[in-house]
Scaffold this motif. Sequence first.
Motif, PDB file in Angstrom:
ATOM      1  N   ARG A 161       0.891  -1.153  -0.011  1.00 47.16           N
ATOM      2  CA  ARG A 161      -0.114   0.137   0.154  1.00 47.16           C
ATOM      3  C   ARG A 161       0.995   1.264   0.132  1.00 47.16           C
ATOM      4  O   ARG A 161       2.206   1.215   0.409  1.00 47.16           O
ATOM      5  N   SER A 162       0.088   2.309  -0.294  1.00 48.88           N
ATOM      6  CA  SER A 162       0.892   3.552  -0.199  1.00 48.88           C
ATOM      7  C   SER A 162       1.277   3.822   1.252  1.00 48.88           C
ATOM      8  O   SER A 162       0.665   3.367   1.920  1.00 48.88           O
ATOM      9  N   THR A 163       2.076   4.773   1.305  1.00 47.88           N
ATOM     10  CA  THR A 163       2.626   5.183   2.605  1.00 47.88           C
ATOM     11  C   THR A 163       1.571   5.587   3.447  1.00 47.88           C
ATOM     12  O   THR A 163       0.692   6.324   3.204  1.00 47.88           O
ATOM     13  N   VAL A 164       1.765   4.937   4.610  1.00 51.50           N
ATOM     14  CA  VAL A 164       0.507   5.318   5.666  1.00 51.50           C
ATOM     15  C   VAL A 164       0.784   6.598   6.596  1.00 51.50           C
ATOM     16  O   VAL A 164      -0.201   7.259   6.702  1.00 51.50           O
ATOM     17  N   THR A 165       1.960   6.618   6.860  1.00 54.03           N
ATOM     18  CA  THR A 165       2.249   7.866   7.766  1.00 54.03           C
ATOM     19  C   THR A 165       3.430   8.411   7.581  1.00 54.03           C
ATOM     20  O   THR A 165       4.477   7.791   7.241  1.00 54.03           O
ATOM     21  N   ASN A 173       8.427   5.466   5.354  1.00 56.94           N
ATOM     22  CA  ASN A 173       8.319   4.452   4.444  1.00 56.94           C
ATOM     23  C   ASN A 173       7.782   4.603   2.979  1.00 56.94           C
ATOM     24  O   ASN A 173       6.809   5.376   2.905  1.00 56.94           O
ATOM     25  N   PRO A 174       8.611   4.552   2.102  1.00 59.40           N
ATOM     26  CA  PRO A 174       8.337   4.855   0.499  1.00 59.40           C
ATOM     27  C   PRO A 174       6.867   4.008   0.065  1.00 59.40           C
ATOM     28  O   PRO A 174       6.190   4.619  -0.635  1.00 59.40           O
ATOM     29  N   VAL A 175       6.654   2.856   0.539  1.00 62.39           N
ATOM     30  CA  VAL A 175       5.420   2.119   0.814  1.00 62.39           C
ATOM     31  C   VAL A 175       5.387   1.307   1.924  1.00 62.39           C
ATOM     32  O   VAL A 175       6.190   1.492   2.878  1.00 62.39           O
ATOM     33  N   ASP A 176       4.192   0.836   2.150  1.00 60.76           N
ATOM     34  CA  ASP A 176       3.889  -0.065   3.455  1.00 60.76           C
ATOM     35  C   ASP A 176       3.585  -1.474   2.992  1.00 60.76           C
ATOM     36  O   ASP A 176       2.763  -1.442   1.993  1.00 60.76           O
ATOM     37  N   VAL A 177       4.106  -2.405   3.696  1.00 61.88           N
ATOM     38  CA  VAL A 177       3.937  -3.789   3.184  1.00 61.88           C
ATOM     39  C   VAL A 177       3.349  -4.541   4.686  1.00 61.88           C
ATOM     40  O   VAL A 177       3.901  -4.382   5.529  1.00 61.88           O
ATOM     41  N   CYS A 178       2.407  -5.289   4.328  1.00 66.76           N
ATOM     42  CA  CYS A 178       1.671  -5.984   5.441  1.00 66.76           C
ATOM     43  C   CYS A 178       1.464  -7.489   5.269  1.00 66.76           C
ATOM     44  O   CYS A 178       1.099  -7.782   4.092  1.00 66.76           O
ATOM     45  N   LEU A 179       2.110  -8.308   5.913  1.00 65.08           N
ATOM     46  CA  LEU A 179       2.172  -9.867   5.959  1.00 65.08           C
ATOM     47  C   LEU A 179       1.311 -10.306   6.947  1.00 65.08           C
ATOM     48  O   LEU A 179       1.599 -10.061   8.258  1.00 65.08           O
ATOM     49  N   LYS A 180       0.111 -11.044   6.704  1.00 66.30           N
ATOM     50  CA  LYS A 180      -0.783 -11.762   7.953  1.00 66.30           C
ATOM     51  C   LYS A 180      -0.884 -13.046   7.504  1.00 66.30           C
ATOM     52  O   LYS A 180      -1.280 -13.655   6.377  1.00 66.30           O
ATOM     53  N   SER A 181      -0.839 -14.160   8.646  1.00 64.32           N
ATOM     54  CA  SER A 181      -1.132 -15.448   8.365  1.00 64.32           C
ATOM     55  C   SER A 181      -1.397 -15.994   9.635  1.00 64.32           C
ATOM     56  O   SER A 181      -0.694 -16.205  10.617  1.00 64.32           O
ATOM     57  N   GLY A 182      -2.999 -16.299   9.849  1.00 67.63           N
ATOM     58  CA  GLY A 182      -3.374 -16.968  11.174  1.00 67.63           C
ATOM     59  C   GLY A 182      -3.299 -15.632  12.078  1.00 67.63           C
ATOM     60  O   GLY A 182      -3.563 -14.312  11.733  1.00 67.63           O
ATOM     61  N   PHE A 183      -3.344 -15.856  13.388  1.00 65.71           N
ATOM     62  CA  PHE A 183      -3.562 -14.713  14.499  1.00 65.71           C
ATOM     63  C   PHE A 183      -2.715 -15.405  15.600  1.00 65.71           C
ATOM     64  O   PHE A 183      -3.175 -15.896  16.664  1.00 65.71           O
ATOM     65  N   PRO A 184      -1.184 -15.062  15.404  1.00 70.23           N
ATOM     66  CA  PRO A 184      -0.630 -15.390  16.443  1.00 70.23           C
ATOM     67  C   PRO A 184      -1.012 -15.309  17.869  1.00 70.23           C
ATOM     68  O   PRO A 184      -0.666 -16.023  18.712  1.00 70.23           O
ATOM     69  N   ALA A 185      -1.175 -13.952  18.359  1.00 71.08           N
ATOM     70  CA  ALA A 185      -1.579 -13.804  19.686  1.00 71.08           C
ATOM     71  C   ALA A 185      -2.847 -14.290  20.210  1.00 71.08           C
ATOM     72  O   ALA A 185      -2.909 -14.783  21.222  1.00 71.08           O
TER      73      ALA A 185
END
Length: 189
Positions: free
Chosen positions: A58-62, A70-82
């Motif tokens: 995604r585009s820069t968040v903040t 950050n020039p871009v933002d990247v998010c990886l999600k797999s499951g719900f660890p906590a």
Amino acid sequence: MRARIMLSTLAGAALVATALPAPAQASGTARGSASYSVTISGNVNGRNFQRSGTVVLRSTVTRVTTNGVNPVDVCLKSGFPAGAPDVGAIWYGSNSACVRSAASLDMAFVSVNGNTVTVSPDKRISATSANNFTATSSITTCIYYPVEGGATYTFRDNGTVSGRISIRGFGGYPCGNSTYNATLSGRRN
């Protein structure tokens, strides 16, 4: 310094623009972001795993940050660890907005080189626990917070992504450290 930030921001904007689906295909995708369904294969603390997940570019968040915009933002999600620990479950993003936090806290150092994005954890912020992973599915499992290493993601014009994750996390006493090494690949949704 200002010129470097401007070039980095331009490179990030160009990467997001090329990764986004054509307007006719963009329904269901937030403006300025592209979502990919991925398969993650690897090893965490001596345990092999293969699991599905999502990568969002995604585009820069903040622009309010202590570790560089950050020039871009990247998010990886797999499951719900906590909440539902499992072998290889992971949340690893460059911004806490990846986990729908209202704070939008910059969690990592991000760089762009062509179509490749590198995300390295900012260990000064790891205790916020926005980024975390687990090595077992036990209710008493340790939750590890990334403090070293990072991930690289390569986004291709054909709508695919591939990447490598190699991080070391700290789980506090008595958990200590854990390593998470994996590769991922997938296709834009």
